[in-house]
Design an enzyme around this catalytic site. Structure first.
Site, mmCIF file in Angstrom:
data_model
loop_
_atom_site.group_PDB
_atom_site.id
_atom_site.type_symbol
_atom_site.label_atom_id
_atom_site.label_comp_id
_atom_site.label_asym_id
_atom_site.label_seq_id
_atom_site.Cartn_x
_atom_site.Cartn_y
_atom_site.Cartn_z
ATOM 1 C CD1 TRP A 190 -2.684 1.839 1.070
ATOM 2 C CD2 TRP A 190 -3.338 -0.135 0.211
ATOM 3 N NE1 TRP A 190 -3.955 1.989 0.570
ATOM 4 C CE2 TRP A 190 -4.378 0.807 0.039
ATOM 5 C CE3 TRP A 190 -3.509 -1.429 -0.254
ATOM 6 C CZ2 TRP A 190 -5.580 0.475 -0.576
ATOM 7 C CZ3 TRP A 190 -4.705 -1.763 -0.857
ATOM 8 C CH2 TRP A 190 -5.730 -0.822 -1.021
ATOM 9 C CG ASP A 191 -0.810 5.204 0.147
ATOM 10 O OD1 ASP A 191 -1.150 4.533 1.144
ATOM 11 O OD2 ASP A 191 -1.483 6.163 -0.288
ATOM 12 C CD1 TRP A 192 -1.432 3.552 4.088
ATOM 13 C CD2 TRP A 192 -0.636 1.634 4.908
ATOM 14 N NE1 TRP A 192 -2.444 2.616 4.059
ATOM 15 C CE2 TRP A 192 -1.989 1.435 4.559
ATOM 16 C CE3 TRP A 192 0.075 0.567 5.453
ATOM 17 C CZ2 TRP A 192 -2.644 0.213 4.726
ATOM 18 C CZ3 TRP A 192 -0.566 -0.654 5.611
ATOM 19 C CH2 TRP A 192 -1.921 -0.814 5.246
ATOM 20 C CG ASN A 469 -10.871 2.856 1.409
ATOM 21 O OD1 ASN A 469 -11.035 3.826 2.150
ATOM 22 N ND2 ASN A 469 -9.906 2.826 0.497
ATOM 23 C CD GLU A 470 -10.072 6.421 -0.673
ATOM 24 O OE1 GLU A 470 -9.242 6.030 -1.501
ATOM 25 O OE2 GLU A 470 -9.807 7.245 0.213
ATOM 26 C CD GLU A 566 -9.246 7.353 3.963
ATOM 27 O OE1 GLU A 566 -8.500 7.941 3.154
ATOM 28 O OE2 GLU A 566 -9.537 6.161 3.862
#
Ligand SMILES: *[C@@H]1O[C@H](CO)[C@@H](O)[C@H](O)[C@H]1NC(C)=O
Ligand SMILES: *[C@@H]1O[C@H](CO)[C@@H](O)[C@H](O)[C@H]1NC(C)=O
Ligand SMILES: *[C@@H]1O[C@H](CO)[C@@H](O)[C@H](O)[C@H]1NC(C)=O
Ligand SMILES: *[C@@H]1O[C@H](CO)[C@@H](O)[C@H](O)[C@H]1NC(C)=O
Ligand SMILES: *[C@@H]1O[C@H](CO)[C@@H](O)[C@H](O)[C@H]1NC(C)=O
Length: 884
Positions: A190-192, A469-470, A566
């Site tokens: 993921w981006d994190w 999510n999204e 968020e």
């Protein structure tokens, strides 16, 4: 060799008990081994466990979170692995049913018992129950689970059932097509976070023996009717697939206030489904006088009641019992015409979106939860879960969103949320992707949703379900270049979240709101066929907001919203935390290969730098460039989140904004991310700031572009603020003595944000010479943090000077339930910005990143280590902001 170990689940009197053989590797009667496909790598396996943790234990791979090991150990995910469990059972219990129960299989696997196939798996969120009666032998037994490489399995499915995106951004160093597998989506990166496409039995495994039926789980619905609660309890029963009827007695007991135990008991007879499941229902009527309400953190206590449920089979007389804690509260998501609300002249058209708990509209303060560990088998670690949830509670959070790219968290997690008053916004586990909607996929999703809703439903902490999510925003916004096939993807979207998931959730849990996506426009998205024209419409539902191009400390940039689920900004973790990933000094540079490797947000360091440069001057030739970069990044993040969060809290007054959940609470590795708490548990400056910006009573200023300052008074309590006096003090940067002050009388209704009808005008000539401090005294308000307006960037303020700081640990050590509490006294001769205290000793400062505007302050330090005040004092070092 050991004889069969019977673990007695529940026995009453002389009735027959249900026998269980625990297959976890901690049971000395069971041995587990793992093996790579060609047999070249073998070792001792763990259940619950997973291949990455087992390979680390075996010394085959090093610490997976150090250096570049995420990529260096990726071969593990390309191989296929077999786990073999051996258990000797001298005497097989003489029961009708012998079931192998696997609570969590990650993910695509074949299961054999004594050489015979008994089933296959394809969903890590599903409990698998296999009939192994005819395979078990009264001697040595072998249970073999062969895992397919998740990367290959995803690729293979994608060839038949492709759903966008093609792959993740290259900088994630991830794997493609996670959306094809019912597996933690973030385990492909993921981006994190890094990619660790895990395999293994990540939850308990056991064999159960019984004759009639067991209670697998329980749901409960408490409805307030007049002066009592109607409690409906449903026992979810399971039996052998061959069994057509289940009958016997079902009983429940609940201990209520005053030591009284209420019971109900009845005979029942029910027909089973093809899979051997059935339900038995019980009703209880409980007077409200013997019940205390369950409240979210900050609004009251978390009363919980022990509910025992017991089933006695009519034919075998076997008894089975389970126990859960439940709470009594009402909770609705209110989406009503905004014109009915008091701020109807400023809130535009549209619908509200807020949580009403026990009849009160409550502004939800909190954050977003990602898995506590990148390896699913470690994400339920109790110490980690405790530490994170207690940190959330300490920062006045009342809601966490369990984000859709992770896992359904452990039972322990939700129990702790019940106990700590943390409401949960529960996403279903679909995130940032289109998803396939083929028959096989939908079939396994159905089972997943059913099992997990049944498992989680009784928790008072669960507040709302969200389908994903999204993904609504992603399809409408063409994030994955889906526009040419918009209608196909929309059809599949509706098939999955609306036709498949929604009826299951609403059938099992009729009292809770299900929204198809987060963010969404709620009811308005539903009216627009679930893919609304503008999913981020500020007039409806919840929104996510990120913008790295504008000045994130400037409150005037933020769009209004009914509910911010968020928003966030990145920072780097502390050097202390980074050193647990590398000790290579050359890595500690923003452009080192190591730093680049760990930054998954495309352009991420540039965005951090842009924000920093607006407020600080940092020269690349500075010998402490990297240390300062880390420190400034944490200040930037903390200040940005403070600005945005207070903007949302203020906007309750004029837009009826009713929630602020920032992204993100926690981290899975040592890398730049949006978290407020670093991997390992250390708080960043953001989490300390959250303690203040989420304070129940807060004076919250808003600096307008005109240099006027509006003042809001925030009151998150059931009592009004009366007799309130706000003090606004003007300071110059040279002195802790204010130059002048203004007193403003201000009161506020319960649960409200009000705009004080007096603005402060700052003269253009003075903006780089002064700053403002805000404080409140009011009847019955014991504490309310200082707040500040800094009218101009720190790099250009005039008069900030080098402070003389004295740190003194006082001798009044207090023993508390959390350990020893030390009082750290800090004195200064001038204003200090973002004073950051550090010590190598174990423990935590209760406050940090301090703006010091008093000549003497004290900060508590809590540690489980007892030490002399002098030793603690000597260990403390600090940092603060000084102009270059
Ligand atoms: C066995 O598989 C590994 C990959 O897991 C590979 O590196 C190794 O060369 C293989 N060994 C044999 C003998 O085929
Ligand atoms: C450590 O330093 C060397 C030499 O600068 C570098 O090649 C390597 O990538 C560094 N980092 C790690 C985590 O090994
Ligand atoms: C429980 O109450 C509901 C209505 O509130 C009713 O439909 C149901 O039959 C009752 N169940 C039992 C077992 O009494
Ligand atoms: C606006 O809200 C007030 C207070 O709740 C109410 O009296 C008034 O009728 C509302 N106005 C409209 C246009 O609905
Ligand atoms: C700053 O404020 C202090 C305290 O009010 C005052 O004594 C001092 O003269 C001020 N300095 C400047 C440069 O304005």
């Amino acid at each position: 060799m050991q004889t069969f170990l019977a673990l007695i689940v529940f026995c009453l009197g002389s009735v027959v008990c249900i026998n269980v053989i625990d297959l976890s590797s901690s049971n000395s009667d069971v041995t587990w081994t793992f093996e790579s496909k060609n047999g070249s790598i073998t070792g001792q396996g763990s259940v619950p466990g997973g291949i990455y943790s087992d390979l680390q234990k075996a010394g085959v791979i090093g610490n997976i979170l150090s250096g570049f090991n995420d990529v260096a150990s990726r071969w593990v995910a390309y191989d296929s692995w077999t786990y073999t469990g051996r258990v000797t059972i001298n005497q097989i219990p003489d029961t009708d049913v012998a079931h192998l129960v696997l609570e969590g299989v990650d993910t695509v696997a074949f299961v054999e018992v004594n050489g015979s196939p008994v089933g296959s798996t394809n969903n890590m969120f599903v409990r698998y129950v296999f009939d192994i009666k005819s395979q078990l032998k009264a001697s040595a037994n072998e249970i073999k689970i062969t895992f397919v490489s998740p990367v290959e399995a995803a690729q293979l499915r994608s060839e038949k059932h492709f759903a966008a995106p093609e792959c993740l951004p290259v900088v994630y160093n991830g794997e493609c097509h996670a959306n094809q597998l019912r597996k933690m989506q973030a385990s492909f990166a993921w981006d994190w976070g890094p990619a660790f496409p895990s395999v293994g039995l990540w939850k308990p495994a056991y064999i159960e023996f019984y004759n009639s039926a067991i209670i697998r789980s329980m749901t409960s619905h408490a409805d307030k009717v007049g002066a009592h609660w109607d409690l409906k309890i449903i026992a979810h029963l399971e039996s052998s697939r061959k069994r057509k009827q289940i009958g016997g007695r079902i009983g429940a007991s609940i201990k209520v206030n005053g030591g009284q135990t209420l019971t109900v008991d009845r005979a029942f007879e029910s027909t089973t489904r093809d899979d051997g499941t059935s339900e038995a229902e019980l009703n209880m009527t409980i007077s409200e006088n013997v019940i205390s309400l369950w409240w979210p953190n900050g609004f009251g206590d978390q009363a919980l009641y022990d509910l025992h449920l017991r089933f006695t089979s009519g034919d075998s007389k076997e008894t089975y019992a389970i126990h859960k804690q439940i709470g009594f509260r009402t909770l609705e998501v209110v989406e009503e015409d905004i014109s009915l609300l008091p701020c109807n002249d400023t809130a535009g058209p549209g619908l509200s979106f807020y949580f009403k708990v026990n009849g009160y509209p409550i502004f939800m303060k909190g954050s977003n939860w990602i898995p506590a560990n990148i390896l699913p088998e470690l994400s339920s670690d109790k110490n980690t879960v405790d530490e994170l949830l207690l940190s959330a509670r300490e920062a006045h959070m009342a809601m966490l969103r369990v984000w859709g790219g992770g896992v359904y968290e452990s039972d322990y997690f939700y129990q702790r949320c019940d106990q700590l008053g943390i409401l949960i916004w529960q996403d279903f586990l679909f995130a940032c992707s289109m998803y396939p909607a083929d028959e096989e996929f939908l079939e396994t999703v159905k089972v997943e949703i059913e099992q997990n809703v049944i498992n989680l439903q009784h928790h008072p902490s669960i507040a709302i379900w969200a389908g994903n999510n999204e993904n609504e925003a992603a399809l409408r916004g063409n994030w994955y270049f889906t526009n040419p096939q918009f209608m196909k993807y929309k059809k599949e979207y509706v098939k999955l979240y609306v036709d498949t998931i929604k009826p299951i959730v609403e059938g099992l849990d009729p009292g809770r709101r299900y929204v198809a996506s987060s963010p969404s426009n709620g009811k308005e998205s539903e009216e627009e066929g679930y893919i609304s024209e503008h999913p981020y419409d500020p007039h409806y539902g919840d929104t996510h907001y990120y913008n790295y191009l504008l000045d994130n400390w400037n409150q005037n940039i933020y769009p209004k919203t009914r509910f911010a689920s968020e928003y966030g900004f990145q920072s780097l973790p502390s050097l202390v935390t980074m050193r647990t990933a590398t000790n290579n000094e050359s890595d500690f540079q923003v452009d080192s290969p190591y730093s680049v490797h760990r930054q998954h947000s495309p352009g991420g360091y540039g965005f951090i730098q842009d924000q920093m440069n607006r407020y600080f001057r940092l020269d690349k030739s500075d010998t402490k460039y990297f240390e300062k970069f880390v420190y400034y990044s944490q200040i930037s993040q903390a200040m940005a989140m403070k600005a945005e969060t207070e903007f949302y809290r203020q906007s309750q007054a004029d837009w009826y904004t009713m929630g602020a959940l920032y992204w993100q609470l926690n981290d899975v590795w040592q890398a730049p991310s949006w978290s407020g708490i670093e991997y390992g548990g250390k708080w960043k400056m953001l989490h300390y700031f959250a303690k203040s910006f989420f304070a129940p009573v807060l004076v919250s200023p808003r600096l307008l572009l005109t240099h006027d300052v509006d003042i809001y008074l925030l009151n998150d309590r059931f009592v009004p603020i009366t007799g309130g006096i706000i003090t606004v003090e003007f300071f110059n940067w040279t002195s802790t003595t204010p130059m002048r002050s203004i007193l403003i009388a201000a009161n506020a209704d319960p649960l409200s944000s009000i705009k004080v009808p007096l603005s402060i005008a700052l003269w253009k000539e003075e903006i780089n010479k002064v700053f403002l401090r805000f404080s409140l005294v009011a009847d019955g308000v014991s504490s309310s943090p200082y707040n500040y307006v800094f009218p101009t960037p720190f790099k250009s303020v005039k008069g900030l000077r080098q402070p003389n700081i004295q740190i003194n640990v006082l001798s009044n050590i207090k023993a508390t339930t959390d350990g020893f509490r030390y009082t750290v006294e800090i004195t200064t001769d001038t204003v200090v910005l973002f004073l950051w205290l550090e010590t190598q000793e174990p423990g935590r400062f209760e406050d940090n990143g301090l703006v010091v505007t008093d000549p003497r302050i004290t900060v508590n330090y809590v540690s489980n280590k007892q030490m002399s005040p002098k030793d603690l004092e000597k260990s403390i070092h600090y940092d603060y902001y000084m102009q270059e």
